[in-house]
Motif scaffolding. Structure first.
Motif, PDB file in Angstrom:
ATOM      1  N   ASP A 192       0.829  -1.206   0.000  1.00  0.00           N
ATOM      2  CA  ASP A 192       0.000   0.000   0.000  1.00  0.00           C
ATOM      3  C   ASP A 192       0.859   1.251   0.000  1.00  0.00           C
ATOM      4  O   ASP A 192       0.586   2.216  -0.726  1.00  0.00           O
ATOM      5  N   GLY A 193       1.911   1.261   0.805  1.00  0.00           N
ATOM      6  CA  GLY A 193       2.797   2.420   0.823  1.00  0.00           C
ATOM      7  C   GLY A 193       3.494   2.629  -0.505  1.00  0.00           C
ATOM      8  O   GLY A 193       3.679   3.761  -0.961  1.00  0.00           O
ATOM      9  N   LEU A 194       3.894   1.525  -1.134  1.00  0.00           N
ATOM     10  CA  LEU A 194       4.568   1.642  -2.429  1.00  0.00           C
ATOM     11  C   LEU A 194       3.614   2.172  -3.490  1.00  0.00           C
ATOM     12  O   LEU A 194       3.996   3.003  -4.325  1.00  0.00           O
ATOM     13  N   TYR A 195       2.365   1.724  -3.462  1.00  0.00           N
ATOM     14  CA  TYR A 195       1.394   2.221  -4.442  1.00  0.00           C
ATOM     15  C   TYR A 195       1.158   3.726  -4.264  1.00  0.00           C
ATOM     16  O   TYR A 195       1.016   4.461  -5.248  1.00  0.00           O
ATOM     17  N   ASN A 196       1.124   4.189  -3.040  1.00  0.00           N
ATOM     18  CA  ASN A 196       0.944   5.625  -2.823  1.00  0.00           C
ATOM     19  C   ASN A 196       2.135   6.403  -3.356  1.00  0.00           C
ATOM     20  O   ASN A 196       1.989   7.514  -3.879  1.00  0.00           O
ATOM     21  N   THR A 197       3.329   5.850  -3.199  1.00  0.00           N
ATOM     22  CA  THR A 197       4.516   6.494  -3.782  1.00  0.00           C
ATOM     23  C   THR A 197       4.415   6.531  -5.299  1.00  0.00           C
ATOM     24  O   THR A 197       4.770   7.530  -5.940  1.00  0.00           O
ATOM     25  N   MET A 198       3.928   5.453  -5.886  1.00  0.00           N
ATOM     26  CA  MET A 198       3.778   5.405  -7.345  1.00  0.00           C
ATOM     27  C   MET A 198       2.774   6.437  -7.833  1.00  0.00           C
ATOM     28  O   MET A 198       2.955   7.035  -8.900  1.00  0.00           O
ATOM     29  N   LEU A 199       1.715   6.636  -7.066  1.00  0.00           N
ATOM     30  CA  LEU A 199       0.705   7.612  -7.486  1.00  0.00           C
ATOM     31  C   LEU A 199       1.273   9.018  -7.527  1.00  0.00           C
ATOM     32  O   LEU A 199       0.839   9.855  -8.312  1.00  0.00           O
ATOM     33  N   LYS A 200       2.219   9.303  -6.644  1.00  0.00           N
ATOM     34  CA  LYS A 200       2.831  10.624  -6.652  1.00  0.00           C
ATOM     35  C   LYS A 200       3.844  10.760  -7.794  1.00  0.00           C
ATOM     36  O   LYS A 200       3.962  11.824  -8.401  1.00  0.00           O
ATOM     37  N   ARG A 201       4.564   9.671  -8.068  1.00  0.00           N
ATOM     38  CA  ARG A 201       5.628   9.749  -9.068  1.00  0.00           C
ATOM     39  C   ARG A 201       5.116   9.525 -10.482  1.00  0.00           C
ATOM     40  O   ARG A 201       5.634  10.112 -11.434  1.00  0.00           O
ATOM     41  N   PHE A 202       4.120   8.660 -10.628  1.00  0.00           N
ATOM     42  CA  PHE A 202       3.608   8.332 -11.965  1.00  0.00           C
ATOM     43  C   PHE A 202       2.122   8.659 -12.027  1.00  0.00           C
ATOM     44  O   PHE A 202       1.311   7.815 -12.418  1.00  0.00           O
ATOM     45  N   ARG A 203       1.773   9.866 -11.630  1.00  0.00           N
ATOM     46  CA  ARG A 203       0.350  10.199 -11.563  1.00  0.00           C
ATOM     47  C   ARG A 203      -0.292  10.287 -12.938  1.00  0.00           C
ATOM     48  O   ARG A 203      -1.508  10.234 -13.053  1.00  0.00           O
ATOM     49  N   GLN A 204       0.516  10.412 -14.003  1.00  0.00           N
ATOM     50  CA  GLN A 204      -0.034  10.499 -15.343  1.00  0.00           C
ATOM     51  C   GLN A 204      -0.184   9.137 -16.008  1.00  0.00           C
ATOM     52  O   GLN A 204      -0.633   9.064 -17.154  1.00  0.00           O
ATOM     53  N   GLU A 205       0.201   8.065 -15.334  1.00  0.00           N
ATOM     54  CA  GLU A 205       0.140   6.726 -15.895  1.00  0.00           C
ATOM     55  C   GLU A 205      -1.168   6.054 -15.458  1.00  0.00           C
ATOM     56  O   GLU A 205      -1.407   5.861 -14.270  1.00  0.00           O
ATOM     57  N   THR A 206      -1.965   5.691 -16.426  1.00  0.00           N
ATOM     58  CA  THR A 206      -3.244   5.047 -16.105  1.00  0.00           C
ATOM     59  C   THR A 206      -3.043   3.690 -15.453  1.00  0.00           C
ATOM     60  O   THR A 206      -3.799   3.290 -14.567  1.00  0.00           O
ATOM     61  N   ALA A 207      -2.007   2.965 -15.890  1.00  0.00           N
ATOM     62  CA  ALA A 207      -1.793   1.612 -15.369  1.00  0.00           C
ATOM     63  C   ALA A 207      -1.562   1.620 -13.868  1.00  0.00           C
ATOM     64  O   ALA A 207      -1.959   0.677 -13.169  1.00  0.00           O
ATOM     65  N   VAL A 208      -0.933   2.653 -13.354  1.00  0.00           N
ATOM     66  CA  VAL A 208      -0.671   2.710 -11.916  1.00  0.00           C
ATOM     67  C   VAL A 208      -1.987   2.821 -11.148  1.00  0.00           C
ATOM     68  O   VAL A 208      -2.196   2.123 -10.141  1.00  0.00           O
ATOM     69  N   TRP A 209      -2.855   3.675 -11.609  1.00  0.00           N
ATOM     70  CA  TRP A 209      -4.145   3.831 -10.921  1.00  0.00           C
ATOM     71  C   TRP A 209      -4.947   2.536 -10.962  1.00  0.00           C
ATOM     72  O   TRP A 209      -5.576   2.134  -9.978  1.00  0.00           O
ATOM     73  N   LEU A 210      -4.902   1.865 -12.113  1.00  0.00           N
ATOM     74  CA  LEU A 210      -5.658   0.615 -12.222  1.00  0.00           C
ATOM     75  C   LEU A 210      -5.056  -0.484 -11.356  1.00  0.00           C
ATOM     76  O   LEU A 210      -5.770  -1.272 -10.744  1.00  0.00           O
ATOM     77  N   SER A 211      -3.727  -0.539 -11.290  1.00  0.00           N
ATOM     78  CA  SER A 211      -3.081  -1.549 -10.440  1.00  0.00           C
ATOM     79  C   SER A 211      -3.447  -1.334  -8.988  1.00  0.00           C
ATOM     80  O   SER A 211      -3.753  -2.283  -8.255  1.00  0.00           O
ATOM     81  N   TYR A 212      -3.414  -0.088  -8.563  1.00  0.00           N
ATOM     82  CA  TYR A 212      -3.742   0.193  -7.153  1.00  0.00           C
ATOM     83  C   TYR A 212      -5.221  -0.120  -6.886  1.00  0.00           C
ATOM     84  O   TYR A 212      -5.582  -0.647  -5.822  1.00  0.00           O
ATOM     85  N   ALA A 213      -6.073   0.207  -7.835  1.00  0.00           N
ATOM     86  CA  ALA A 213      -7.496  -0.108  -7.658  1.00  0.00           C
ATOM     87  C   ALA A 213      -7.719  -1.613  -7.538  1.00  0.00           C
ATOM     88  O   ALA A 213      -8.504  -2.074  -6.695  1.00  0.00           O
ATOM     89  N   THR A 214      -7.010  -2.390  -8.365  1.00  0.00           N
ATOM     90  CA  THR A 214      -7.126  -3.847  -8.267  1.00  0.00           C
ATOM     91  C   THR A 214      -6.665  -4.332  -6.905  1.00  0.00           C
ATOM     92  O   THR A 214      -7.297  -5.194  -6.278  1.00  0.00           O
TER      93      THR A 214
END
Length: 1825
Positions: free
Chosen positions: A1665-1687
């Protein structure tokens, strides 16, 4: 293509073509084909030229989909307001310059003096210009709080402090601006203001241009008399007027303000009201269109719709609204932009002209300790119910601090919260509260909360010439005048102060009306410790105080104190020496110390003196303070004190007679926490307190204590002053100083502190230390350990170790002390001047009062008034109301149960058993049964069973006995056993008692309404008899009964079984009746109102029963059997035969006991356990939704339950479990390698072995079988208490033709020799290996038939053949007589690999030829040695000598080969050679390409070193046994054997399928494939299986250096493998280092995603969960990151977080990706989350983008997978009716047709084809036209 053309014929029906139809035919032919290029370009250009609709327009067009989502409550907020919004408001405050208006939902607006009406503004200007001689009427004379007015928003802005500013106008010109003269109709209710006073009436300004409104004196007379206190109307006065007549096309209007006419005014359709001119305050008649969670949707005035939010429903009818109901409503506000109308149903607002009363008794700023949540409204706030029954509301922003997010789970219904009243909302008649900690802990919220002389802190906001502005809170500002910036005048204040400084001030004056706060920064005043003079009464003679000079005159100085108190210092009192010119000695603003000489409070005259403050007097005062300081009062000394002042923490006192100041903390006032707060509240300044002990001295201040336990300990002897004086085992009373998670710190006199660890705090298990004690509480501690060097003391607070032997006496002593303190408090309160407090102090438990019913609340609580309780709150709970029928105004005699002296609440009872005069005389120590009547924190009030005698029962048995589980707590109505003691243990005639033995504490609780499910009906005396026909009206419709209102106030009861003769299964009989229906019924019995027990007609109390009625036609027309009244219930239950079918009615599903409670007849209830509810597992996932309350079910009787009070029923038809029965069960226990234990119906349990779990055996048969899971099973055997069950599908569905790979072995007769079977390893012992073939049959495998290797130690089998392993065996023999089965596991028999792996290095058994040769040779030599057991690995003498030979370097493959060579013929003939054993191979790992990196270390078997052992063994054998000489023939045979072995090894090395066995093998392999990540990972796995982690890491580093930089994916695979390695076997630090390196060398996003996957697979969800939040800040323009975290979130079950994540994603991602993101989130919701929400998301999106065929296609796919067929067909119907291009329509028609061919029938397929044909024909006709 042919099928497609057949299904969708081009061109529709064939018709004759005409020349004009040539182009149409082209279109027909190309309807589903490719569109022509020129046509597409034209349409594209046309689309570009067409203006695109905005998002808002698209939403409005598809508004139905958006309207289906009432996600948030429609609460009015500042953001929703616009200029011109019309609202209904209530006047909250009236000042000379403005009106404060309370708006809906807690908003507040302000009406300035110039926004009342034009006439009033004109009069105001004339007075300012002195043109009007009369005085203008002030606003307070025209308006009063509580008036309801219509207003409109005139301006929205912000104040200087950035707060919202809402300015309103009640000017009729602004409110009625939408009306014109032509729109005026008779009967309209308009608002207006008096514009002028005429001779015969008044001209009223109604705001309509060119219209004159006249109010005659006659029509105004009643209003003036009743509403205006007899005063004539004045200019500017607000009126609600009714239009009586309209003349001259609306130019002349006659009005009426008669209250009766105004109240009766209803807006009618002929008045032509519409959304443009609708006004707030209009009364309308409406119909309920829809009932939602947040309110109602109403229809009114021919099609107009309005919304009623939850705060404006009628509180008395909240749960009674239904669709189609007619209601009267009032327009609350109208939003001009959206044209949305909001209505109200609150009764006070449905009376035009009515004055709203103050909404709450709670003062602003009051902290409410317990507020119960009624409902949480998303996006709006929370509604609370307060302790007094009133309601409160908190907006969402006030639920938590600004930086926090509201958690809805914290506001579940019924939870309690601490809040503070911040305002009142008159429109909703409720208090507005805040849960913010900063607001709750704020010292003040309003100017009224600040008192003169108080010290406060603030922030400097600005410096002006006249002084300094200070911000105290967001809404409170203060001013420090320039003369008060310092003790001396400042020329440059900016040098001392700057904006933003935090300063401490003292309040000089405060005016709450004008909101003026004057402060001082004079250091002497701020730091003064002298008494504060805030009124003339405080200025007692000889009192010394600080003040400041405000005026200097020749005759003296005028000194001002706080709150404008002034005094004169005459010239002769200015100094000991004469002061001829005071103005030269003193100055304005000077701080002086004065002594009061004389004071007259009535005339506000005060005479002061400066003399006492100078010279020796001041020095003497200081010396006296130093000489009589705290040092003269030692710890333990008893003193008397007098209260000087009170604060939040305790009492400031002075020790008498010395007058030395001291402090008595609130928690030191008593041993009982409740009495501490009570004493602190009731003691006032000037009260004397005796027998107080000096406890300690802190910073020169004496701390006192009044705790009886501490005082008693001090009187028994000297108190310990040091740790050295303590002894282990010593008992000491102390005070809880601090509570930590690990224990409690206890403080004793002289400052000694000890620690009671968590384990020693209580005899009970301590989960949270804060639940057991509070800071300042009295405890008795026992010393358990001492450390004198470190001054540490360990204590125990367990009652078992700290309590005395006589627990009852100790408990009574505590209770007696508690009651004595209450008596002392009553004495103190009795001396007060307040009559209310005096009345309260005179009330005692057991006292009889004559009361009058004031009101009855919805929960049944009755409130009383009376002469003896004037000003007090007197209540009786529903329980204590008893069977009495009360109504307001009735007089009752009640008995006092408990008097809460803190909250001034008196609890009384109306129960007859407590009011009777039959009181027996009690003697000695007796054991009685007592009924609990009231429970307080420290005492329980009970009554002896059968008598009105009240007793006091202590709650705690010891000072440390503070925590009780819920099961230990007493509740009202519970019966307990008590030991009564009457001698010397009475309080005002109430005896004291203690709890009796534990076995006597059976909680016999009376049945309550919530437990019974029926309304508590009261028996009314009647003359009905069984068989009488009665007529009545349906009063209430319940799930299982009807309540019928009969004549004479009698209420009849009709059970669901007595409504219809034939009840269809699944229906609800009671739903056929509605409230108000008139029915004919027959009396068939009666039951008691209290116990619901049925009585015979001859019973003396039958006339007071509730009549039991029937509505069944068969019983009404003929003779009906009389109910078996008076018969025992157990006998009636036995009359039902086992297997009998009957109809029952659902009462409720009991989740705790997992059963369905049903009712069969009015007095017979039944239960159906969950496993008997349905044979289908799907129906049991949510049984509470499958069965509705009142639903009729057909059940089978099993018999009475164990208590013989209910019937046990079944819905599956099964009454018992026999062999072959298929039933449901719950897995209770899973035993590895054995099977499962399953809980079955009827209290039985069954056992299923591994062979009974499936028709096809697998390696992990128990996977997925977890305790609690529901399964279907079949009974295969039956014993006494244990059943054998099977989960095989072939058993449960014998008619199915599913393949059975492993058939069930029923008996030994089913086996035959040579048969191959599969089974599970059952056990390994001395006789051999046992294999389970079925639940009752096992076979043995002897060790010689187990493996082809020589095994010396049988323990090797236990290590490498686990229990439960799936194996294939061959039947060798079957002995049916003895029941023995011999099996084989040898590879040559089973065609399967050997059970023991080659990596063990075991020697294989020799071949058959070698054995024959050996036998022949041993016969010749006569030295044959017979091996009797398999454990012999090698014969004592060999035929050949074996020698180790290594291959050359060129062919070295890392495999060690052993061969035999000749030593030379000459040597062989002369010498005997020793035997060198064959060296075992090193264990090697067989690695496949699919190596699992997420295995744990315990699955890796370490390598076994055998090199040194083998070499040492060879040396021993060389020195031991010797071989005989071999002849030439034998040596030749040996050579041939060596050559064969060498050839065999060469073939193995040349085999391409051979797996690497050594590190050298892997080295050669990676040299041949250096860029293959699979080879490198296999190499790493080889080292991992040998537990060589460092070597595995080294291999990974080699791989990263070796693999080409172009092979990015291969390198990424190695990084991922290394991440897995560090995650499983490394530390978090090493993992992060590898991760950081991987991010540098690879694409960062892929590395982040891989690490998140690693965390998830290893169940490290927090790190993921912490890593996904870091990804959202760093790759906020990447749709795949949002979908991975949602999954990830959905798999964790955190659906709420996923909803918030979508909103964040839409804010961060580009606009063009929003639609696709929403669609993908919806797909995830379909698969992992809520299907309904996923559908709503798709519907919402498609309403805005209806032509996105890709979205429609995905939506259809999801619905096909997760929806029903009806829903899918409905979706296809919507799609095929869209206006899309022909090509797209063809696509959807094809999909529709394919779906119907697969799931539908021939008719549905034909219907789809017909629709396609209709579409083609419509297109053709369109072209033709």
């Amino acid at each position: 293509m042919a099928a497609v053309d057949e299904a969708f014929p081009r061109g529709g029906l064939q018709r004759k073509a005409t020349p004009g139809q040539a182009r149409g035919s082209v279109i027909k032919d190309n309807l589903f084909g490719e569109r022509q290029e020129d046509e597409s370009k034209k349409r594209k250009r046309k689309k570009e030229l067409k203006p695109q609709k905005s998002k808002k327009q698209r939403r409005e067009k598809g508004g139905s989909a958006w309207a289906k989502q009432p996600i948030e409550a429609g609460i009015l907020s500042f953001k929703k307001l616009t200029v011109g919004t019309l609202l209904l408001g209530c006047v909250k405050e009236v000042t000379d310059f403005e009106l404060v208006i309370g708006l809906p939902h807690g908003l507040t607006g302000y009406v300035s003096l110039t926004n009342v009406c034009d006439a009033y503004t004109k009069s105001l200007r004339e007075q300012v210009n002195e043109e009007l001689p009369e005085d203008l009427t002030a606003l307070p004379d025209l308006y009063s709080p509580g008036m309801v007015v219509r207003c409109t928003v005139s301006e929205l802005g912000k104040t200087k402090a950035s707060h919202h500013s809402l300015k309103l106008s009640i000017n009729p010109k602004d409110v009625n601006r939408a009306l014109s003269p032509g729109a005026l109709r008779a009967g309209m209710l308009l608002s207006g203001c008096v514009s002028s006073v005429e001779d015969h009436g008044y001209l009223v300004d109604i705001g309509v241009n060119a219209t004159t409104a006249f109010l005659s004196q006659q029509k105004a007379q009643e209003y003036i008399k009743n509403r205006n206190r007899g005063l004539p109307l004045r200019v500017g006065q607000y009126l609600n007027s009714l239009v009586e007549t309209v003349k001259n096309k609306g130019r002349i209007v006659q009005l009426s303000i008669c209250p009766t006419d105004v109240v009766a005014a209803i807006a009618a359709e002929d008045q032509k009201w519409n959304l443009c001119n609708l006004l707030p305050g209009l009364m309308i008649r409406a119909e309920v269109q829809k009932v939602t969670f947040h309110g109602l949707v109403l229809l009114f005035l021919s099609g107009l719709s309005g919304f009623v939010d939850f705060m404006h429903l009628d509180p008395q009818k909240v749960r009674t609204y239904r669709q189609g109901q007619k209601v009267k409503a009032c327009v609350l506000y109208v939003q001009p932009d959206s044209k949305s109308v909001h209505l109200t149903l609150r009764p006070r607002l449905l009376q035009p002209g009515a004055v709203l009363q103050k909404p709450s008794v709670h003062q602003i700023g009051e902290v409410l300790e317990e507020s119960t949540v009624l409902c949480y409204h998303k996006g709006a706030g929370v509604t609370f119910q307060l302790e007094d029954g009133s309601f409160a509301y908190s907006r969402k922003r006030h639920l938590c601090e600004a930086k926090l997010t509201v958690n809805p789970s914290k506001f579940k219904e019924g939870t309690n919260h601490r809040c503070r009243v911040i305002d009142h909302s008159p429109m909703e008649q409720m208090a507005l509260v805040s849960l913010k900690k900063s607001i709750i802990e704020a010292p003040f919220l309003r100017y009224q909360d600040i008192h003169p002389g108080q010290l406060i802190e603030g922030k400097v906001t600005s410096l002006e010439k006249f002084g300094m502005h200070v911000k105290i809170t967001d809404h409170i500002r203060g001013l420090v005048p320039r003369t008060h910036l310092a003790d001396i005048p400042l020329k440059h204040p900016e040098k001392l102060y700057s904006v933003g400084d935090q300063i401490r001030c003292r309040v000089l004056t405060v005016n709450s009306d004008s909101k003026r706060l004057i402060l001082t920064r004079k250091k002497t005043l701020v730091g003064s410790k002298l008494p504060i003079v805030t009124c003339y009464a405080d200025a007692a003679p000889k009192r010394v105080a600080h003040g400041y000079i405000v005026c200097v005159k020749p005759f003296g100085c005028i000194v001002r104190f706080y709150n404008e108190v002034r005094g004169l210092v005459p010239q002769q009192e200015l100094s000991a020496r004469p002061v001829p010119f005071p103005e030269k000695v003193f100055y304005v603003g000077q701080v002086v110390t004065v002594t009061v000489l004389k004071c007259d409070p009535s005339q506000e005259k005060l005479l002061l003196s400066f003399k006492t403050t100078r010279g020796a007097v001041a020095q003497e005062v200081a010396t006296e303070a130093d000489g009589k300081g705290p040092s003269t009062y030692q710890t333990g000394k008893m003193v008397d004190v007098k209260v000087l002042a009170k604060n939040e923490n305790g009492l400031e006192v002075s020790i008498v007679p010395e007058g030395v100041p001291a402090f008595l903390p609130m928690m030191h006032l008593s041993d009982h926490v409740t009495n501490c707060r009570l004493l602190a509240e009731r003691l006032q300044e000037g009260d004397a307190i005796s027998s107080v002990m000096c406890l300690s001295q802190t910073r020169g201040q004496i701390i006192l204590c009044r705790k009886a336990a501490v005082l008693a300990s001090a009187q028994q002897g000297p108190l310990a002053e040091d740790v050295s004086e303590l002894q282990v085992g010593m008992h000491m009373p102390g005070l809880v100083k601090n509570i930590m998670p690990y224990g409690v710190f206890v403080e004793f006199p002289h400052g000694l502190v000890g620690l009671a660890p968590k384990a020693a705090m209580s005899d009970k298990f301590v989960t949270n230390t804060g639940d057991h004690f509070v800071v300042g509480q009295t405890v008795v501690a026992k010393v358990t350990n001492l450390d004198e060097e470190k001054k540490r003391v360990l204590l125990t607070l367990k009652v078992s170790e700290c309590g005395s032997a006589d627990a009852d006496s100790e408990s009574l002593a505590l209770l007696s002390q508690y009651l004595k303190e209450l008596e002392f408090i009553r004495t103190v309160m009795g001396s007060r001047d307040s009559p209310v407090i005096a009345n309260l102090s005179r009330l005692t438990t057991g006292q009889r009062l004559e009361l009058v019913v004031d009101g009855v609340k919805a929960d049944g609580t009755v409130y009383f008034t009376g002469v003896q309780v004037a000003g007090l709150t007197v209540s009786a709970s529903r329980y204590h109301r008893g069977e009495a029928s009360v109504s307001p105004g009735q007089e009752w005699t009640a008995v006092v149960l408990f008097v809460n002296l803190l909250s001034s609440v008196v609890h009384v009872s109306l129960r007859q058993e407590l009011l009777s005069a039959n009181i027996k005389k009690l003697k000695g120590v007796l054991q009685h049964s007592a009924v609990v009547q009231f429970v307080a924190p420290d005492v329980v009030v009970g009554s002896l069973a059968g008598t009105p005698q009240l007793v006091f029962i202590p709650v705690a048995a010891h000072l440390n006995d503070t925590f009780h589980f819920d099961s230990e707590k007493l509740s009202v109505g519970q019966t307990v056993s008590v030991m009564l003691r009457t001698r010397g243990t009475e309080d005002r005639g109430i005896p004291l008692a203690v709890r009796g033995p534990t076995k006597g504490r059976s909680a016999k609780r009376e049945r309550r309404q919530s437990e019974g499910g029926e309304e508590a009906l009261t028996g009314v005396k009647h003359t009905l008899c069984i068989g009488d026909m009665v007529s009545g009206t349906v009063k209430s419709v319940r799930a299982t009964c009807l309540l019928i209102a009969l004549q004479g106030g009698v209420t009849g009861y009709v059970h669901a079984s007595e409504i219809l003769d034939e009840v269809p299964a699944g229906t609800v009989p009671t739903s056929r009746r509605k409230i108000g229906d008139i029915v004919q019924a027959k009396v068939i019995g009666g039951k008691e109102a209290k116990s619901h027990r049925f009585l015979p007609i001859t019973h003396p109390h039958f006339a007071m029963t509730i009549p039991e009625l029937t509505l069944r036609p068969s019983k009404l027309s003929g003779e009906c059997a009389v109910m078996l009244q008076g018969e025992q219930l157990a006998e009636r239950l036995k009359s039902f035969a086992v297997g009998q079918a009957l109809t029952c009615y659902v009462f409720k599903y009991n989740s705790a006991k997992q059963r369905l409670d049903v009712e069969v007849t009015p007095d017979i209830r039944g239960k159906i356990e969950m496993l008997l509810l349905s044979p289908n597992l799907k129906n049991l996932k949510q049984p509470e939704k499958e069965f509705r309350s009142g639903q009729a079910l057909t059940a089978t009787v099993i018999g009475p339950d164990t208590t013989e009070t209910r019937l046990t029923l079944s819905l599956t038809g099964a009454c018992s479990l026999d062999v072959g029965s298929v039933t449901l069960g719950t897995i209770k226990k899973v035993t590895p390698h054995v099977g499962v234990v399953i809980g079955l119906p009827f209290g039985k349990s069954g056992r299923a072995g591994l062979c009974d779990l499936a028709d096809s055996y697998c390696e992990s048969p128990l996977e997925g079988l977890t305790p609690g899971r529901l399964v279907r099973c079949c009974v295969i055997s039956k014993e006494e208490n244990q059943l054998g069950v099977s989960l095989r599908n072939s058993r449960m569905n014998p008619e199915s033709v599913s393949s059975v790979r492993d058939p069930e072995v029923a008996s030994i007769g089913c086996l035959r020799k040579g048969q191959l079977l599969r089974g599970y390893i059952k056990a390994i012992g001395e006789p051999g290996v046992f294999v389970s073939l079925s639940a009752s049959l096992s076979g043995r495998v002897q060790y010689q038939h187990t493996t082809n290797y020589f095994v010396k130690d049988h323990e090797l089998y236990l290590k490498h053949i686990p229990k439960g392993k799936l194996v294939t065996v061959k039947v060798l023999s079957v002995n049916k007589k003895q029941g023995h089965v011999e099996l084989s596991l040898l590879p040559q028999d089973t065609k399967k690999p050997d059970l023991l792996p080659e990596s063990l290095g075991l020697l294989p058994k020799e071949s058959k030829e070698l054995n024959e040769t050996q036998e022949e040779l041993t016969k010749k030599t006569g030295k044959r040695k017979r091996g009797n057991s398999e454990s012999e690995q090698l014969p004592s003498k060999k035929l050949k000598i074996r020698k180790k030979v290594k291959n050359s370097e060129e062919s070295d493959s890392g495999v060690e080969v052993y061969c035999r060579e000749e030593e030379g013929e000459s040597d062989a003939d002369d010498k005997e050679q020793g035997q060198e054993p064959v060296k075992a191979e090193l264990p090697r790992l067989q690695v496949s390409s699919g190596f699992a990196w997420d295995v744990s270390l315990n699955t890796i078997s370490p390598a076994i070193k055998r090199q040194e052992d083998a070499s040492s063994d060879s040396e021993e054998e060389e020195s031991g046994d010797t071989k005989p000489k071999m002849n030439r023939r034998e040596r030749e045979a040996g050579k041939q054997q060596v050559e064969k072995d060498l050839a065999k090894v060469e073939r193995q090395l040349m085999d391409p399928s051979r797996q690497p066995q050594t590190a050298d093998d892997f080295d050669r392999l990676v040299l041949s494939s250096p860029d293959s990540s699979i080879v490198w990972m296999q190499y790493m796995a080889f080292h991992l299986h040998a537990t060589e982690m460092d070597k595995a890491r080294a291999v990974a580093e080699r791989a990263l250096k070796t693999i080409s930089f172009r092979e990015e994916q291969e390198k990424l695979n190695i990084w991922v493998a290394l991440l897995n390695l560090e995650n499983l076997y490394g530390t978090e630090e090493s993992l992060m280092k590898v991760f950081e390196r991987a991010v540098q060398y690879c694409e960062p996003l892929k590395v982040f995603q891989q690490l998140a996957s690693v965390y998830t697979k290893s169940e490290k969800y927090k790190q993921a969960d912490g890593l996904y939040n870091t990804m959202l800040k760093r790759f906020r323009q990447e749709t795949a990151v949002w979908l991975s975290y949602a999954t990830f979130l959905l798999k964790q079950g955190r659906a709420d977080c996923t909803h918030a994540l979508l909103q964040r994603a839409l804010k961060c991602l580009p606009q063009k990706e929003h639609v696709d993101v929403i669609a993908k989130f919806a797909q995830l919701e379909f698969g992992l989350g809520d299907t309904e929400r996923a559908r709503a998301m798709f519907e919402n999106t498609l309403s805005s983008y209806p032509k996105r065929t890709d979205l429609w296609s995905v939506y259809i796919d999801m619905m096909v997978k997760h929806g029903s067929q009806e829903e899918v067909r409905h979706l296809f119907e919507r799609v095929v009716h869209l206006k899309l291009a022909p090509k797209k329509m063809k696509f959807f028609f094809k999909r529709y047709l394919e779906y119907e061919k697969k799931h539908g029938s021939a008719e549905s397929v034909r219907a789809v084809k017909e629709k396609a044909l209709e579409y083609v024909e419509s297109k053709s006709s369109l072209v033709d036209s």
